[in-house]
Design an enzyme around this catalytic site. Structure first.
Site, PDB file in Angstrom:
ATOM      1  N   HIS A  95      46.812  20.917  24.130  1.00  0.00           N
ATOM      2  CA  HIS A  95      47.725  20.714  25.256  1.00  0.00           C
ATOM      3  C   HIS A  95      49.034  20.185  24.668  1.00  0.00           C
ATOM      4  O   HIS A  95      49.026  19.495  23.640  1.00  0.00           O
ATOM      5  CB  HIS A  95      47.082  19.669  26.183  1.00  0.00           C
ATOM      6  CG  HIS A  95      47.750  19.478  27.501  1.00  0.00           C
ATOM      7  ND1 HIS A  95      48.908  18.760  27.647  1.00  0.00           N
ATOM      8  CD2 HIS A  95      47.399  19.899  28.748  1.00  0.00           C
ATOM      9  CE1 HIS A  95      49.249  18.743  28.919  1.00  0.00           C
ATOM     10  NE2 HIS A  95      48.357  19.434  29.616  1.00  0.00           N
ATOM     11  N   ASP A 141      41.300  14.225  22.231  1.00  0.00           N
ATOM     12  CA  ASP A 141      41.810  14.366  23.594  1.00  0.00           C
ATOM     13  C   ASP A 141      40.601  14.790  24.435  1.00  0.00           C
ATOM     14  O   ASP A 141      40.145  15.933  24.348  1.00  0.00           O
ATOM     15  CB  ASP A 141      42.924  15.429  23.616  1.00  0.00           C
ATOM     16  CG  ASP A 141      43.314  15.821  25.036  1.00  0.00           C
ATOM     17  OD1 ASP A 141      42.720  15.295  25.990  1.00  0.00           O
ATOM     18  OD2 ASP A 141      44.213  16.675  25.168  1.00  0.00           O
ATOM     19  N   GLN A 164      39.221  17.137  29.201  1.00  0.00           N
ATOM     20  CA  GLN A 164      38.317  18.112  29.835  1.00  0.00           C
ATOM     21  C   GLN A 164      36.871  17.878  29.424  1.00  0.00           C
ATOM     22  O   GLN A 164      35.963  18.504  29.976  1.00  0.00           O
ATOM     23  CB  GLN A 164      38.732  19.555  29.480  1.00  0.00           C
ATOM     24  CG  GLN A 164      40.156  19.888  29.842  1.00  0.00           C
ATOM     25  CD  GLN A 164      40.438  19.841  31.347  1.00  0.00           C
ATOM     26  OE1 GLN A 164      39.524  19.956  32.169  1.00  0.00           O
ATOM     27  NE2 GLN A 164      41.699  19.659  31.699  1.00  0.00           N
ATOM     28  N   LYS A 209      41.130  13.597  36.399  1.00  0.00           N
ATOM     29  CA  LYS A 209      40.355  14.814  36.101  1.00  0.00           C
ATOM     30  C   LYS A 209      38.857  14.505  36.101  1.00  0.00           C
ATOM     31  O   LYS A 209      38.034  15.387  35.923  1.00  0.00           O
ATOM     32  CB  LYS A 209      40.758  15.370  34.732  1.00  0.00           C
ATOM     33  CG  LYS A 209      42.197  15.890  34.687  1.00  0.00           C
ATOM     34  CD  LYS A 209      42.462  16.534  33.346  1.00  0.00           C
ATOM     35  CE  LYS A 209      43.904  16.642  32.993  1.00  0.00           C
ATOM     36  NZ  LYS A 209      44.628  17.693  33.705  1.00  0.00           N
ATOM     37  N   CYS A 222      50.228  24.346  30.041  1.00  0.00           N
ATOM     38  CA  CYS A 222      50.756  23.362  29.063  1.00  0.00           C
ATOM     39  C   CYS A 222      50.191  23.624  27.668  1.00  0.00           C
ATOM     40  O   CYS A 222      49.934  22.692  26.902  1.00  0.00           O
ATOM     41  CB  CYS A 222      50.477  21.928  29.472  1.00  0.00           C
ATOM     42  SG  CYS A 222      51.059  21.512  31.111  1.00  0.00           S
TER      43      CYS A 222
HETATM   44  N1  ALA Z   1      46.608  19.626  31.997  1.00  0.00           N
HETATM   45  C1  ALA Z   1      46.313  19.984  33.328  1.00  0.00           C
HETATM   46  C2  ALA Z   1      45.788  21.402  33.436  1.00  0.00           C
HETATM   47  O1  ALA Z   1      45.197  21.895  32.514  1.00  0.00           O
HETATM   48  C3  ALA Z   1      47.416  19.714  34.283  1.00  0.00           C
HETATM   49  O2  ALA Z   1      45.961  22.029  34.451  1.00  0.00           O
END
Ligand code: ALA
Length: 420
Positions: A136, A213, A216, A239, A377
């Site tokens: 990202h 990171d 997710q 998230k 991103c």
């Molecule tokens: N990083 C976030 C996405 O993957 C906003 O949508």
């Protein structure tokens, strides 16, 4: 008064019942243009269970005061709830100590904190920092900026055409010059679960610290920072079924202790004079100003909620959703899935010949479906696949097979409309 750990989460800890789980998420009852909402943009932000919403209301109705500063009842309640949230998250992430859990605004702030504080104190000209090609932007730009400032070099781990990290290439990038590795655990754009334990082990052979990171990963996988043996781990609360504006930076004490403050101000100092200021110990050294008190409490409640459902239950269910969605989506005429790694979370990015992702996303909205379109991103990753944007379906444990089937019908309808 109820502390976060006493808030009852989902009552069913043994079996996974998606219907009763969906009842915990009020927003899932929403109708969009008269159609039931199909929320498939969970990688951008997740929805919040009633338990988290209620906890925030309880905080504002019964506990709200500034923390660490008041000698009165409410301030003590708020401080207890905030520090209780830290204890709970320490336990659920299996950090060795509570002082290793720093509340930040989100993963972006966590990475900026490490790049800025650790990087400024440790990097020099000619040093190397490694990231991967599927990062990202938030795990590229902070490192780029500190490398530019210090004359250090950013190295990039390549990926293969399935969207998997090339581990051999990574290992050949490691050398005495490497000072830091910062990689994504799970790709937000294409869902790849990276072999982070191997990444960490290889870096540690050179005594190089590794940041993960975990944005997710936290909503989908069991997170045990000691088992991973990562040196830093960041993720965003919103998230992971918690509030926005709050996240966690986990760091091993030996690193955090040696790092200078990132931001300065109230609540992080021991003694201030115009000649010299001394700082508090961890974790407060990194928490300047009034923090997002209710955010921290809500995040702990969200983590407790997920833990009570059972991480392995969630993983098993989500893998079924992923298999079903992949098979159904791949069968759509003219569609190409971007990112076909062996190990994935339920994130499916795709492009359709002759239909722009933005048009697909906009028309899907009229069918009640929320998906993300764009580069997510991750412009360098999009470049790898020769596309500028994709349509991305990102699922959570409250999504269903029925929703996937309805989504595919809606997708075929909008593609037909675009092409007609
Ligand atoms: N990083 C976030 C996405 O993957 C906003 O949508």
């Amino acid at each position: 008064m109820t502390s976060p750990s006493q808030i009852s989460a989902h009552p069913d800890t043994k079996s996974f019942d998606v219907r009763s789980i969906r009842e915990d998420f009020p927003i899932l009852q929403t109708k969009i243009y008269g159609k039931p909402l199909i929320y498939f943009d969970n990688a951008a932000t997740s929805q919040k269970p009633r338990q988290v919403i209620d906890r925030l209301v309880q905080y504002y109705e019964h506990e709200n005061a500034n923390i660490h500063r008041g000698v009165y009842y409410l301030s003590e309640r708020a401080s207890e709830a905030y520090e209780g949230a830290r204890d709970s998250l320490q336990k659920l992430l299996n950090a060795a100590g509570r002082n290793e859990i720093i509340f930040v605004r989100g993963a972006t702030e966590g990475i900026n904190l490490v790049a800025s504080s650790w990087g400024r104190a440790n990097l020099k000209a000619g040093d190397e920092v490694i990231v991967s090609h599927m990062e990202h932007h938030a795990n590229i730009v902070p490192w780029q900026l500190i490398c530019e400032e210090k004359g250090a070099i950013l190295k990039v781990i390549p990926i293969n055409d399935k969207g998997e990290m090339n581990l051999e290439a990574y290992k050949s990038l490691l050398s005495e010059k490497t000072k830091f590795v910062s990689v994504v655990y799970v790709s937000n754009s294409i869902g790849t679960i990276n072999p982070v334990k191997e990444v960490i082990e290889a870096a540690h052979a050179y005594n190089i610290p590794v940041l993960l990171d975990g944005c997710q990963a936290a909503p989908h996988l069991e997170i045990d920072v000691q088992d991973l043996d990562c040196d830093f781990f960041v993720f965003s609360g919103h998230k992971t079924f918690g509030p926005t504006g709050i996240g966690i930076l986990y760091g091993k004490e030996k690193y955090l202790d040696a790092m200078p403050p990132y931001q300065s101000g109230g609540d992080m100092i021991k003694q201030v004079s115009f000649w010299r200021t001394t700082f508090k110990e961890l974790p407060y050294k990194f928490e300047a100003g009034t923090p997002h008190i209710e955010g921290a409490i809500g995040l702990a409640t969200a983590f407790e909620y997920v833990t009570n459902i059972g991480r392995s239950n969630i993983h098993a269910y989500e893998q079924k959703l992923l298999a079903h969605a992949t098979q159904k989506i791949a069968a759509v005429d003219g569609l190409r899935i971007i990112g076909t790694a062996k190990n994935k979370i339920p994130v499916i990015s795709f492009v359709v010949e002759g239909a722009h992702p933005l048009d697909i996303g906009t028309l899907l909205d009229f069918e009640g479906v929320a998906v993300r379109t764009g580069n997510h991103c991750t412009q360098p990753l999009m470049d790898c696949f020769g596309v500028s944007a994709t349509c991305r379906v990102s699922l959570a444990f409250y999504n269903t097979v029925k929703e996937i089937d309805e989504f595919v019908i809606a997708l075929e309808k909008v593609i037909k409309k675009i092409k007609s």
